[in-house]
Design an enzyme around this catalytic site. Structure first.
Site, mmCIF file in Angstrom:
data_model
loop_
_atom_site.group_PDB
_atom_site.id
_atom_site.type_symbol
_atom_site.label_atom_id
_atom_site.label_comp_id
_atom_site.label_asym_id
_atom_site.label_seq_id
_atom_site.Cartn_x
_atom_site.Cartn_y
_atom_site.Cartn_z
ATOM 1 N N ARG A 199 0.783 -1.649 -0.251
ATOM 2 C CA ARG A 199 0.307 0.002 -0.278
ATOM 3 C C ARG A 199 0.776 1.067 0.463
ATOM 4 O O ARG A 199 0.199 2.293 1.108
ATOM 5 C CB ARG A 199 -0.858 -0.018 1.583
ATOM 6 C CG ARG A 199 -1.573 -1.056 1.282
ATOM 7 C CD ARG A 199 -2.736 -1.175 0.149
ATOM 8 N NE ARG A 199 -4.096 -2.405 -0.476
ATOM 9 C CZ ARG A 199 -3.250 -3.985 -0.912
ATOM 10 N NH1 ARG A 199 -2.191 -3.360 -1.227
ATOM 11 N NH2 ARG A 199 -4.440 -4.869 -0.472
ATOM 12 N N GLU A 210 -5.505 3.587 6.200
ATOM 13 C CA GLU A 210 -5.266 3.416 4.719
ATOM 14 C C GLU A 210 -5.864 4.195 4.211
ATOM 15 O O GLU A 210 -6.358 5.198 2.207
ATOM 16 C CB GLU A 210 -6.487 2.002 4.174
ATOM 17 C CG GLU A 210 -5.444 1.105 2.659
ATOM 18 C CD GLU A 210 -5.682 0.021 2.413
ATOM 19 O OE1 GLU A 210 -6.495 -0.018 1.222
ATOM 20 O OE2 GLU A 210 -5.817 -0.664 3.478
ATOM 21 N N SER A 216 -10.992 -0.694 2.982
ATOM 22 C CA SER A 216 -10.766 -1.396 4.429
ATOM 23 C C SER A 216 -10.260 0.352 4.736
ATOM 24 O O SER A 216 -9.171 1.035 4.378
ATOM 25 C CB SER A 216 -9.345 -2.193 4.044
ATOM 26 O OG SER A 216 -9.367 -3.290 3.324
#
Length: 328
Positions: free
Chosen positions: A179, A321, A243
């Site tokens: 990520r 995130e 998420s």
């Protein structure tokens, strides 16, 4: 909401180039369906539009932000005192350039890119069809699902900086990690307004299904299996941004593993916990959803409550995130 044309002067000749909207509600452009208004909003339909939008922001001493599909973004209730630049249809094109290589522009929906690759009989990104964002956002976040990350097949990325210079980077120079990409580093660095870059396009090296002993129908079946898992395990019927927290690193450096944060959130007894209209999903604990009438402050406050609760119970610090934009 107001609209006007941006013009710039060249040798005393004024050139009208693009529409600029004022006071655009960001709740209409984000998957959370919350957030105040952007002071200015531009739909860019060419590379020159992107350059001019950046120039407009600089001329007004304002920050700028490149918006994809708004699926990983939480905009403050007070809005964004800057220029939102959204890439238009010109930046939503896909080209098969042969030998398993596909080039796609930054605003291309990731789902469409995945399905295109299946139709071309190419494997490597077909399991990403359920991710709702654009290619640019996927590159920025190194998005992934079901064992496939965007970085695994990406070989080149084109971007443009605040000065209007176009850059081409090989994958090795993009600093891809879980990520993470170099584009996040540029956006967060000192003097980020000057160093941040907009992703214009990316090229992928995919594998013909036949080389894997498969057919396009096999790839389609794998994609559908992932889509079914997603539908059964995620709160897709409620506004959310995917998420909320990143997976946790665990294990030895030589054999790293990742632990889903939803496990710790659920063990902390937070499923269904609400602050205002924001709720920890009862379907998947790593999703915060807009259960009705949520504000951006509700969502941010709930995410911080979850972080603190998990830290107290397990000594683990969850990292968001989701990207926050504006003043909270």
């Amino acid at each position: 909401m107001f609209e006007f044309l941006f013009c710039h002067c060249t040798k005393n000749i004024y050139i009208f180039a693009m529409n600029i909207l004022e006071n655009v509600p960001m709740s209409e452009h984000t998957s959370f369906k919350v957030g105040g208004s952007a002071r200015y909003f531009v739909k860019a339909e060419s590379v020159n539009d992107v350059k001019e939008a950046i120039q407009f922001a600089k001329a007004h001493a304002l920050p700028s932000f490149i918006l994809g599909k708004g699926t990983n973004l939480l905009v403050s209730d007070s809005g964004y005192n800057g220029v939102i630049i959204q890439l238009g249809k010109f930046f939503s094109e896909i080209t098969n350039i042969g030998n398993g290589k596909i080039r796609a522009k930054g605003a291309t929906p990731l789902a469409r890119l995945a399905r295109y690759s299946i139709n071309e009989g190419l494997a490597g990104i077909h399991k990403l069809a359920g991710i709702p964002g654009s290619l640019g956002g996927a590159i920025y976040m190194n998005a992934g699902a079901y064992g496939q990350d965007i970085s695994q097949t990406c070989i080149e990325v084109e971007s443009i900086d605040a000065a209007g210079n176009v850059h081409t980077r090989r994958a090795a120079d993009c600093k891809f990690a879980y990520r993470h990409s170099v584009f996040q580093e540029l956006a967060a660095s000192r003097g980020s307004a000057e160093r941040a870059e907009t992703i214009l396009a990316a090229t992928f090296q995919l594998t013909p299904a036949t080389e894997l002993g498969k057919t396009a129908k096999d790839l389609e079946a794998e994609m559908q299996e992932c889509m079914t898992k997603r539908r059964n395990s995620q709160p897709l019927s409620m506004p959310n941004a995917g998420s909320t927290f990143k997976r946790l690193d665990a294990g030895a450096a030589a054999t790293p593993t990742q632990i889903a944060p939803g496990y710790y959130i659920e063990q902390a007894g937070l499923k269904g916990f609400r602050i205002g209209g924001a709720e920890v999903s009862q379907v998947h604990a790593n999703f915060i959803v807009n259960a009705g009438g949520a504000t951006a402050t509700d969502i941010k406050t709930l995410s911080e409550y979850v972080q603190n609760a998990v830290a107290r119970k397990f000594g683990i610090q969850l990292k968001r995130e989701i990207i926050l934009l504006g003043k909270f």
